[in-house]
Design an enzyme around this catalytic site. Sequence first.
Site, PDB file in Angstrom:
ATOM      1  N   THR A 134       0.859  -1.175  -0.149  1.00  0.00           N
ATOM      2  CA  THR A 134       0.062  -0.095   0.108  1.00  0.00           C
ATOM      3  C   THR A 134       0.848   1.211  -0.132  1.00  0.00           C
ATOM      4  OG1 THR A 134      -0.343   0.048   2.373  1.00  0.00           O
ATOM      5  CG2 THR A 134      -1.850  -1.339   1.087  1.00  0.00           C
ATOM      6  N   HIS A 135       0.242   2.338   0.053  1.00  0.00           N
ATOM      7  CA  HIS A 135       0.810   3.717  -0.181  1.00  0.00           C
ATOM      8  C   HIS A 135       2.031   3.896   0.716  1.00  0.00           C
ATOM      9  CE1 HIS A 135      -0.651   5.604   3.601  1.00  0.00           C
ATOM     10  NE2 HIS A 135      -1.566   4.879   3.574  1.00  0.00           N
ATOM     11  N   ASP A 136       3.120   4.722   0.287  1.00  0.00           N
ATOM     12  CA  ASP A 136       4.158   5.068   0.749  1.00  0.00           C
ATOM     13  C   ASP A 136       5.074   4.034   1.519  1.00  0.00           C
ATOM     14  OD1 ASP A 136       3.826   8.044   0.390  1.00  0.00           O
ATOM     15  OD2 ASP A 136       1.919   7.532   1.616  1.00  0.00           O
TER      16      ASP A 136
END
Length: 208
Positions: A134-136
């Site tokens: 997922t993000h980052d």
Amino acid sequence: MLIIGAGGFAKELLQVLEEDKIDNTIVLFDNINADVLEVFSKYKVLKNFEECKEVFSNNIKDFVLGIGNGKTRMKLADKFLSLGGNMVSVISSKAYVGDHIILGIGATILANATISNSAQIGKGLLMYYKAVITHDCLVGDYVELSPGATLLGNVEIGDFTQIGANATILPGLKIGKNVVVGAGAVVSRDLPDNCVAVGIPARIIKQY
């Protein structure tokens, strides 16, 4: 294209190449199992480095890593680069990969895997079915994500680490280098380099 390996994962990778019609000229390499000369009675298996070097000097330049284990993947990548090959990524058209990510060379990503925007991933990623980044997230070199493994937001994963099937790393955690997270584990705290962690919540059972 040359697939490095001719075992189980190489066959799964071959499925991606066939389904997506990525390359009509495919050969494999296996110098361990002497009796494996073809895969599916269709694809030739090269048996030594000289054959591979000759292939690279002629019509095939690209190779992809079709074998597991991060350190083995790195050694083989270095060897075949030295023979004149060009390491490439193979990403299934059925995977979901954000437009705003950084992905190192040599990734192999199977169907229904997901990488969200803002993820940064090093070389040689191996990502199985339904694995999620997922993000980052920051993912190091030659990391392996088994089927269903999930990295939630802002997770950091060190080089050569393996996340087991259906394991989950909770947001914001840092997992060190050369770590094995067992199948189904839920990691709720940082893990140091060179350890094995299992369970819910995950606990370290081995350090090396």
